[in-house]
Design a protein around this motif. Structure first.
Motif, PDB file in Angstrom:
ATOM      1  N   ALA A  40       0.825  -1.211   0.000  1.00 31.10           N
ATOM      2  CA  ALA A  40       0.000   0.000   0.000  1.00 31.10           C
ATOM      3  C   ALA A  40       0.859   1.261   0.000  1.00 31.10           C
ATOM      4  O   ALA A  40       0.531   2.247  -0.669  1.00 31.10           O
ATOM      5  N   ILE A  41       1.961   1.212   0.725  1.00 34.40           N
ATOM      6  CA  ILE A  41       2.846   2.379   0.801  1.00 34.40           C
ATOM      7  C   ILE A  41       3.505   2.643  -0.545  1.00 34.40           C
ATOM      8  O   ILE A  41       3.497   3.771  -1.050  1.00 34.40           O
ATOM      9  N   VAL A  42       4.061   1.614  -1.150  1.00 38.76           N
ATOM     10  CA  VAL A  42       4.722   1.773  -2.447  1.00 38.76           C
ATOM     11  C   VAL A  42       3.725   2.209  -3.508  1.00 38.76           C
ATOM     12  O   VAL A  42       3.995   3.119  -4.299  1.00 38.76           O
ATOM     13  N   LEU A  43       2.562   1.582  -3.526  1.00 36.59           N
ATOM     14  CA  LEU A  43       1.557   1.940  -4.537  1.00 36.59           C
ATOM     15  C   LEU A  43       1.075   3.376  -4.357  1.00 36.59           C
ATOM     16  O   LEU A  43       0.825   4.070  -5.343  1.00 36.59           O
ATOM     17  N   ARG A  44       0.959   3.818  -3.125  1.00 35.17           N
ATOM     18  CA  ARG A  44       0.580   5.220  -2.901  1.00 35.17           C
ATOM     19  C   ARG A  44       1.666   6.165  -3.404  1.00 35.17           C
ATOM     20  O   ARG A  44       1.384   7.224  -3.958  1.00 35.17           O
ATOM     21  N   CYS A  45       2.917   5.799  -3.225  1.00 40.74           N
ATOM     22  CA  CYS A  45       4.021   6.616  -3.731  1.00 40.74           C
ATOM     23  C   CYS A  45       4.006   6.697  -5.256  1.00 40.74           C
ATOM     24  O   CYS A  45       4.488   7.671  -5.832  1.00 40.74           O
ATOM     25  N   MET A  46       3.469   5.677  -5.890  1.00 41.36           N
ATOM     26  CA  MET A  46       3.479   5.606  -7.354  1.00 41.36           C
ATOM     27  C   MET A  46       2.153   6.013  -7.982  1.00 41.36           C
ATOM     28  O   MET A  46       1.934   5.807  -9.176  1.00 41.36           O
ATOM     29  N   GLU A  47       1.260   6.592  -7.211  1.00 44.19           N
ATOM     30  CA  GLU A  47      -0.029   7.043  -7.737  1.00 44.19           C
ATOM     31  C   GLU A  47       0.177   8.009  -8.900  1.00 44.19           C
ATOM     32  O   GLU A  47       1.079   8.843  -8.871  1.00 44.19           O
ATOM     33  N   LYS A  48      -0.672   7.904  -9.906  1.00 43.65           N
ATOM     34  CA  LYS A  48      -0.606   8.806 -11.058  1.00 43.65           C
ATOM     35  C   LYS A  48      -1.002  10.229 -10.651  1.00 43.65           C
ATOM     36  O   LYS A  48      -0.403  11.201 -11.074  1.00 43.65           O
ATOM     37  N   MET A  52      -2.996  12.056  -4.611  1.00 42.59           N
ATOM     38  CA  MET A  52      -3.179  10.768  -3.942  1.00 42.59           C
ATOM     39  C   MET A  52      -1.895  10.263  -3.277  1.00 42.59           C
ATOM     40  O   MET A  52      -1.921   9.305  -2.528  1.00 42.59           O
ATOM     41  N   ARG A  53      -0.759  10.902  -3.554  1.00 40.86           N
ATOM     42  CA  ARG A  53       0.521  10.504  -2.966  1.00 40.86           C
ATOM     43  C   ARG A  53       0.664  11.101  -1.569  1.00 40.86           C
ATOM     44  O   ARG A  53      -0.133  11.936  -1.155  1.00 40.86           O
ATOM     45  N   TYR A  54       1.704  10.696  -0.869  1.00 40.97           N
ATOM     46  CA  TYR A  54       1.965  11.273   0.442  1.00 40.97           C
ATOM     47  C   TYR A  54       2.250  12.759   0.295  1.00 40.97           C
ATOM     48  O   TYR A  54       2.907  13.187  -0.647  1.00 40.97           O
ATOM     49  N   GLY A  55       1.786  13.539   1.261  1.00 37.91           N
ATOM     50  CA  GLY A  55       1.950  14.981   1.205  1.00 37.91           C
ATOM     51  C   GLY A  55       3.309  15.476   1.656  1.00 37.91           C
ATOM     52  O   GLY A  55       3.702  16.599   1.356  1.00 37.91           O
ATOM     53  N   LEU A  64       5.805   4.133   6.793  1.00 37.78           N
ATOM     54  CA  LEU A  64       6.827   3.081   6.759  1.00 37.78           C
ATOM     55  C   LEU A  64       7.093   2.544   8.174  1.00 37.78           C
ATOM     56  O   LEU A  64       7.193   1.328   8.379  1.00 37.78           O
ATOM     57  N   HIS A  65       7.185   3.442   9.118  1.00 38.36           N
ATOM     58  CA  HIS A  65       7.426   3.021  10.499  1.00 38.36           C
ATOM     59  C   HIS A  65       6.273   2.146  11.004  1.00 38.36           C
ATOM     60  O   HIS A  65       6.510   1.097  11.616  1.00 38.36           O
ATOM     61  N   ALA A  66       5.055   2.546  10.728  1.00 36.71           N
ATOM     62  CA  ALA A  66       3.899   1.762  11.158  1.00 36.71           C
ATOM     63  C   ALA A  66       3.870   0.381  10.478  1.00 36.71           C
ATOM     64  O   ALA A  66       3.479  -0.611  11.090  1.00 36.71           O
TER      65      ALA A  66
END
Length: 69
Positions: A40-48, A52-55, A64-66
């Motif tokens: 989920a973390i990697v896919l969010r980083c790669m959002e088009k 939708m990506r991390y702010g 990542l820590h969680a």
């Protein structure tokens, strides 16, 4: 980097560019022995859509820590 190979691969540069623009990124855990919790973390980083990506990097680091705790 996480899986040891690029997320998209195609027979031509145009086809590869199309994949980058149109196809969702594959889950890392399907390609390499990566923890499914990181998918989920990697896919969010790669959002088009950038919205939708991390702010921030802090937000990403918290996720990542969680995931590894």
């Amino acid at each position: 980097m996480l899986t040891g190979r690029p997320p998209f691969s195609a027979h031509s540069m145009l086809a590869q560019v199309r994949q980058h623009l149109e196809e969702p990124a594959p889950r890392p855990s399907l390609r390499a022995p990566a923890a499914a919790s990181l998918d989920a973390i990697v896919l969010r980083c790669m959002e088009k859509d950038p919205a939708m990506r991390y702010g921030s990097i802090d937000e990403l680091l918290s996720a990542l820590h969680a995931a590894v705790s």
